[in-house]
Design a protein around this motif. Sequence first.
Motif, mmCIF file in Angstrom:
data_model
loop_
_atom_site.group_PDB
_atom_site.id
_atom_site.type_symbol
_atom_site.label_atom_id
_atom_site.label_comp_id
_atom_site.label_asym_id
_atom_site.label_seq_id
_atom_site.Cartn_x
_atom_site.Cartn_y
_atom_site.Cartn_z
ATOM 1 N N ARG A 35 -7.626 -8.283 -3.409
ATOM 2 C CA ARG A 35 -8.577 -7.816 -2.395
ATOM 3 C C ARG A 35 -7.757 -7.306 -1.210
ATOM 4 N N ASP A 41 -6.747 -5.653 2.308
ATOM 5 C CA ASP A 41 -7.218 -5.553 3.690
ATOM 6 C C ASP A 41 -6.969 -4.112 4.152
ATOM 7 N N PHE A 42 -7.935 -3.233 3.908
ATOM 8 C CA PHE A 42 -7.727 -1.822 4.192
ATOM 9 C C PHE A 42 -8.412 -1.408 5.497
ATOM 10 N N TYR A 58 -10.098 1.684 5.973
ATOM 11 C CA TYR A 58 -11.378 2.328 5.675
ATOM 12 C C TYR A 58 -11.338 2.909 4.277
ATOM 13 N N GLU A 59 -12.509 3.258 3.780
ATOM 14 C CA GLU A 59 -12.626 3.954 2.500
ATOM 15 C C GLU A 59 -12.938 5.425 2.751
ATOM 16 N N ASN A 64 -16.006 9.512 4.886
ATOM 17 C CA ASN A 64 -15.387 8.189 4.928
ATOM 18 C C ASN A 64 -16.315 7.179 5.577
ATOM 19 N N ASP A 112 -16.173 1.589 8.758
ATOM 20 C CA ASP A 112 -16.287 0.127 8.740
ATOM 21 C C ASP A 112 -16.221 -0.347 7.294
ATOM 22 N N PRO A 113 -15.171 -1.088 6.907
ATOM 23 C CA PRO A 113 -15.049 -1.548 5.521
ATOM 24 C C PRO A 113 -16.238 -2.378 5.037
ATOM 25 N N ARG A 153 -19.995 0.148 3.373
ATOM 26 C CA ARG A 153 -19.474 1.158 2.462
ATOM 27 C C ARG A 153 -20.255 2.464 2.498
ATOM 28 N N CYS A 187 -8.927 3.989 -0.650
ATOM 29 C CA CYS A 187 -8.880 3.195 0.574
ATOM 30 C C CYS A 187 -7.575 3.505 1.299
ATOM 31 N N THR A 200 -4.701 2.001 3.383
ATOM 32 C CA THR A 200 -4.104 0.697 3.659
ATOM 33 C C THR A 200 -3.639 0.640 5.115
ATOM 34 N N ARG A 201 -3.325 -0.544 5.571
ATOM 35 C CA ARG A 201 -2.852 -0.707 6.945
ATOM 36 C C ARG A 201 -1.464 -0.109 7.132
#
Length: 279
Positions: free
Chosen positions: A166, A168-169, A171-172, A187, A190-191, A194, A229, A231-232
């Motif tokens: 799982r 921690d991204f 955003y999608e 996009n 807010d994760p 969706r 997604c 990623t950070r």
Amino acid sequence: MLERRTRVLYVTDLTYSARGRRYCDEDIFLSSRLRDGFDVALCHPRDAVALMDDFDVILVRNSGPVIHYSEDYAAFVRHARATGAKVFTELGGKADMAGKQYLLDLFDQGYPVTPTVDSLSDLDRLPLVEEYVVKPKLGADSVGLRFLERDELTPFEAGELLLQPRIDFLYEVSFYFIDHDFHYALNAPDPARRWELQPYQASAEDLAFAQAFIEWNSIDHGIQRVDACRTREGDLLLVELEDLNPYLSLDRLDPDLAEAFAQGLATSVQALADEPSGR
């Protein structure tokens, strides 16, 4: 005598309900635009086999997760292949159309996808995280998806489930294509929300990322949605390549963009209809 127009069987479930989305509105809009150039009839996916032989193109749109009518869908695919029917999106897709095995394959091949395995014995190939995502290989629309901590994971039969970290991204983001042509991106900032989407200005690097999966899938005629997604660390990872009946979120677009998409769809459907028959 009036010239015969291309006949399109538009396969949809207008009653299908999903959280945060009204699938039927999208199909009413697209089918109304197609009617400008085609003779169009709408039918439920369970009725497609009985009707499809009288049409030039069978356009599969918001027909809902096939897991809910798997026998009917299997019969549809068999009949289409046996008769050489022209199905849009073409049935040779290697992504969600065929299940989620492709996530394992792409991960093994080094593509930028969410790390994915299908056995607890391969857990060490995934990043060490607090929670994992477990989902069925033949699932869709989050059917059967679970979030489990590491000590909650139990052995399961290989080939049935997928196991992912799982992530921690930030955003999608989704990229929408007709055939090999990019049309727009949306996009979800807010994760946790969706389907609260907004227009997204894709960079050249973003488009190269998405286009690589479109080229991999080798579909000449059809709609595809590349879900990713961020990623950070700033990278994009593929979450899903939807090549069967992706929801398009056309209500989130500027009207001119939605109209352009509808026109692109009509052009591609006609191009498929004009190809030599496989029958």
